[in-house]
Structures are given as C-alpha cells and as structure tokens.
Design an enzyme around this catalytic site. Structure first.
Site, short mmCIF file in Angstrom:
data_model
loop_
_atom_site.label_atom_id
_atom_site.label_comp_id
_atom_site.label_asym_id
_atom_site.label_seq_id
_atom_site.Cartn_x
_atom_site.Cartn_y
_atom_site.Cartn_z
N LYS A 91 0.86 -1.19 0.00
CA LYS A 91 0.00 0.00 0.00
C LYS A 91 0.90 1.24 0.00
O LYS A 91 1.08 1.91 1.02
CB LYS A 91 -0.88 -0.01 1.26
CG LYS A 91 -2.33 -0.34 0.94
CD LYS A 91 -3.17 -0.19 2.18
CE LYS A 91 -3.55 -1.52 2.78
NZ LYS A 91 -3.71 -1.50 4.22
N GLY B 260 -2.64 -5.25 8.71
CA GLY B 260 -3.40 -6.48 8.49
C GLY B 260 -2.52 -7.61 7.98
O GLY B 260 -2.49 -8.70 8.56
N GLY C 201 -3.79 0.79 9.07
CA GLY C 201 -3.92 2.24 8.88
C GLY C 201 -4.08 2.95 10.21
O GLY C 201 -3.48 4.01 10.44
P1 ADP Z 1 -0.09 -4.23 5.78
O1 ADP Z 1 -1.45 -4.84 5.55
O2 ADP Z 1 0.72 -5.01 6.75
O3 ADP Z 1 -0.13 -2.77 6.07
P2 ADP Z 1 0.26 -3.89 2.93
O4 ADP Z 1 -1.20 -4.11 2.75
O5 ADP Z 1 0.79 -2.54 2.62
O6 ADP Z 1 0.72 -4.37 4.39
O7 ADP Z 1 1.08 -4.88 1.99
C1 ADP Z 1 1.04 -6.27 2.14
C2 ADP Z 1 1.34 -6.92 0.83
O8 ADP Z 1 2.57 -6.48 0.32
C3 ADP Z 1 1.46 -8.42 0.95
O9 ADP Z 1 0.35 -9.01 0.30
C4 ADP Z 1 2.78 -8.73 0.24
O10 ADP Z 1 2.67 -9.82 -0.63
C5 ADP Z 1 3.06 -7.47 -0.52
N1 ADP Z 1 4.48 -7.29 -0.83
C6 ADP Z 1 5.54 -7.31 -0.01
N2 ADP Z 1 6.69 -7.17 -0.68
C7 ADP Z 1 6.36 -7.03 -1.99
C8 ADP Z 1 7.10 -6.85 -3.20
N3 ADP Z 1 8.42 -6.79 -3.20
N4 ADP Z 1 6.42 -6.77 -4.37
C9 ADP Z 1 5.07 -6.84 -4.37
N5 ADP Z 1 4.31 -7.00 -3.27
C10 ADP Z 1 4.95 -7.10 -2.10
MG MG Z 2 -2.73 -4.92 3.88
#
Ligand code: ADP
Ligand code: MG
Length: 397
Positions: free
Chosen positions: A204, A354, A377
């Site tokens: 994100k 999440g 968030g």
């Molecule tokens: P959170 O929910 O913990 O805040 P996000 O929603 O921002 O995290 O991102 C989580 C996603 O990011 C996971 O589904 C993961 O597969 C993806 N992700 C992590 N590293 C990479 C990457 N190098 N390229 C693409 N997606 C990635």
């Molecule tokens: Mg997420």
C-alpha cells in the site's frame, strides 16, 4: 492523546441492548476464513457483555462493497459461524443491515444473547452511506441499542456511520481491545527509547509514503522494503524492471531521500521472478542488475545483514508491512528473517498492519513481540501522532 475515555466497565450493562462495533474484517477465500485473529481478539469484550447480561448487537464491516457481487463475496455469514464456535453459543446472524427483520430480531434478544448484523458496508452500495458517515444511518443503527461500545481498532482512523455515527447518538465507551491497542501503541509514541527504528514494507505504497515525513521526525532509522523500498530505489536511479512501485510518489521520495539521507536505509539485494508468481527457483538480484522483465519479490541476505545492524541496536521498533511476498512459499524468507531478528532484539517491538499481523501469526512469532496490532492504517495514524475519530467521539470519563 491520553486516553480518558469511558470503558465498557464504566456502564451497567444488565438487560441493556449493547451495540459493539467490532473489527471482524478477516481474510476469507471461497467462504473459508484464512485467519481468525481479529475474531479472537474481539472475544474479550463480547464475553464481558454476555457475562454482564447484555443483549449484544455486533456491527462490523468486511472488505469493500462496490457491486452486488462484492455482497456475495463479503457476507459476514462465515464469521457468524466462527464466532459462534469460539463463544460456544448461538449467534443470530441477520442478513440485512436495516429493516423490519433486523428490528424484530433485536426485539427478541434476551440478556446474554448475541446478534451479528450483516456487513455494515452493504450500506456502501449503491449509495456510499456507511463510509461517508451518513447521519440517518448512524442514527438508525443507534436506535437499535442503549449503549455503544467501540472495540474496532482497525477502523478507528475512519469516521464511518458504524463507529462515529452510532457513537454520536448513544452513550458510548471503548472495549477491551481498543483499550489494549492504545496502551501498547502509547508505549511506542510517548515512551520511545532511542534508537527508534521503523521498518516499513508492503504494497500500500501511496498511503504509507505519505506518513514517512512525520515518522522520520521521530525515528532514528527507517528500513524500507517491498513496494515502498522499490519506489525509493527507483527515485535513487535504479531500474527495477517489472517490480511493483508507485510512479506518482517517485519525485516525492527523492525529496525524502535528500531530507533524511542519514536515516533511510534501502535494500541492496533481493530475490526476483520473471512474473508475479511463486517459483521454486527465485533469482538472486542486486539493485544495479535486475534482469529484464523481472519482479523483485523479497529482500536478499545482504539486505538482511544490513537491517540486522540497525535492528539489534534499537530499543524501540515499529514494523508495518511485510518485506516480501510472504504469501509465496519461496519468497517468505525475508519476512521470516526479520521476525527472527526482531525476536532476537531486546527492543520493544510493535507490529501493525493487516498483512503484517497475518505474516507474524502464520510464521509463528505472535508471542515473541511486545504487541501485534489488529489495525494497519489505524496504528500508522496513531504512531504518526494523529487523533483517531472513532476514539475521539467516545464519551470522556
Ligand atoms: P499491511 O497490511 O501489513 O499494512 P500492505 O497491505 O501494505 O501491508 O502490503 C502487504 C502486501 O505487500 C502483501 O500481500 C505482500 O505480498 C506485498 N508485498 C511485499 N513485498 C512485496 C514486493 N516486493 N512486491 C510486491 N508486493 C509485495
Ligand atoms: Mg494490507
């Protein structure tokens, strides 16, 4: 924000209709719940209300609703079934978010019984009512109860009808989960012991990149990975070929790099694939030589070694966003290595997000950290120093 908000324990719940806003927004695929952590984290408050003879009415959202199809995919029905198993008692599931059927079920509730209303975001289609905090909707839901308890930390940074709207029309309090989340996050904000390190990864990008400036003012080190790091690496001039990054944020990332040159630490190597898919032969890459068409999906060993230096000297660590596509068997190593390092460190470690929470739980590290937040968030907003509308609106003691 010091929390002087009323708690569920400040009310006499006996025979009262208590509306609890929970965050039961769990990942579901083909009707199967993939991770029930958020349901489990909601139990304490629900059980307390049951034990105190309340008539319990639960509101929650699940995913986003932008079409009729989304309604089929994002029904709370499987959640009602799981909740019932965990509570070891019946949960009345009402398929509608308003109307006579719902009102009659509410009227029939006896003390100690639990009712779950269908996904509050069904009210976002065709008209966005839940997410815009439509005042009639908040008033309507409030009319179903006597007391409102907000225990949904994951949506506390949003002013929606099912939290702020209902709270505006009823006596209100916080539940145990929100209380715990605030206490733990306050430890990171108000009692930061330096060095303070923020690890940020995930996908994100735009939302997260926006908060970096604020975080950088407080943190000593910022370790980036995933799509966030890719955007910064592109801003530094690297060509990451087909890797995920946010084009629109590149020039802003350049500004951040200039401003926080000594704080921002970027990956130096990683593992890639020729498409966004799992493979048992990940390609080892360094930033300056990412092969054409490939997608970097995880951080590499040199990066882990570099991050290790900062992690092991930190006293406070906030981690948001997996450092690789941990959902893929062959690209979860980076995220697992970060978990190991965090476990090894003596720092206060708080994880928010999440997917980050799912990763930590699935990889088996939940009990090794100080706190694993149920809100992504919301925890970022709070760490950034912003107030959370879903909590602000709750009555003071
Ligand atoms: P959170 O929910 O913990 O805040 P996000 O929603 O921002 O995290 O991102 C989580 C996603 O990011 C996971 O589904 C993961 O597969 C993806 N992700 C992590 N590293 C990479 C990457 N190098 N390229 C693409 N997606 C990635
Ligand atoms: Mg997420």
């Amino acid at each position: 924000m010091k929390h002087v908000k009323r708690l569920i324990t400040d009310f006499d719940l006996n025979d009262k209709k208590v509306i609890i806003r929970c965050d039961l927004n769990v990942p579901i695929k083909d009707g199967v719940i993939l991770d029930d952590n958020r349901i489990k984290e909601s139990l304490k408050t629900i059980k307390y209300a049951i034990g105190n003879n309340a008539k319990v009415i639960i509101l929650s959202h699940l995913g986003r609703i932008k079409s009729e199809e989304d309604k089929i995919k994002n029904s709370l029905k499987p959640v009602a079934a799981r909740l019932s198993e965990l509570l070891q008692q019946d949960v009345v599931f009402v398929e509608e978010t308003r109307g006579r059927v719902l009102e009659e079920h509410v009227k029939d509730l006896k003390p100690g019984e639990v009712l779950l209303v269908q996904n509050t975001r069904f009210e976002d289609y065709p008209d966005k009512k839940e997410s815009t905090n439509d005042s009639e909707l908040g008033k309507y839901w409030a009319s179903l109860g006597d007391i409102f308890v907000n225990d949904a930390f994951g949506t506390a940074h949003r002013a929606h009808a099912s939290n702020v709207g209902v709270a505006s029309n009823l006596p209100s309090a916080l539940g145990f989960l929100v209380e715990k989340e605030l206490k733990m996050l306050e430890a990171v904000i108000n009692n930061v012991k330096h060095p303070y390190t923020v690890i940020m990864g995930g996908a994100k990008m735009r939302d997260k990149i926006k908060v970096i400036d604020k975080l950088a003012q407080k943190a000593d080190y910022l370790l980036f990975a995933g799509g966030i790091a890719n955007t910064f690496l592109v801003a530094s001039g690297y060509d990451l070929k087909a890797s995920v990054y946010d084009e629109e944020s590149v020039s802003y990332c350049k500004t951040l790099l200039d401003k926080y040159d000594d704080k921002i630490i970027l990956p130096v190597d990683g593992y890639a694939n020729l498409s966004y898919e799992d493979t048992d032969k990940p390609i080892y890459v360094q930033n300056e030589a990412v092969p054409d068409k490939s997608v970097v999906l995880d951080v590499g060993p040199k990066t882990i070694n570099l991050f290790k230096k900062y992690i092991l000297k930190s006293n406070t660590i906030f981690w948001n966003g997996p450092v690789g596509v941990f959902e893929f068997e062959h690209f979860k190593t980076g995220t697992k290595n970060i978990c190991e390092l965090l476990k090894e460190s003596n720092a206060v470690v708080v994880v928010g997000g999440g997917d980050s929470a799912s990763a930590v739980i699935n990889l088996g590290y939940k009990n090794d950290f100080t706190h694993v937040s149920t809100g992504g968030g919301a925890s970022l907003c709070y760490i950034e120093g912003k107030s959370l509308p879903g909590i602000e609106i709750i009555n003071d003691k």
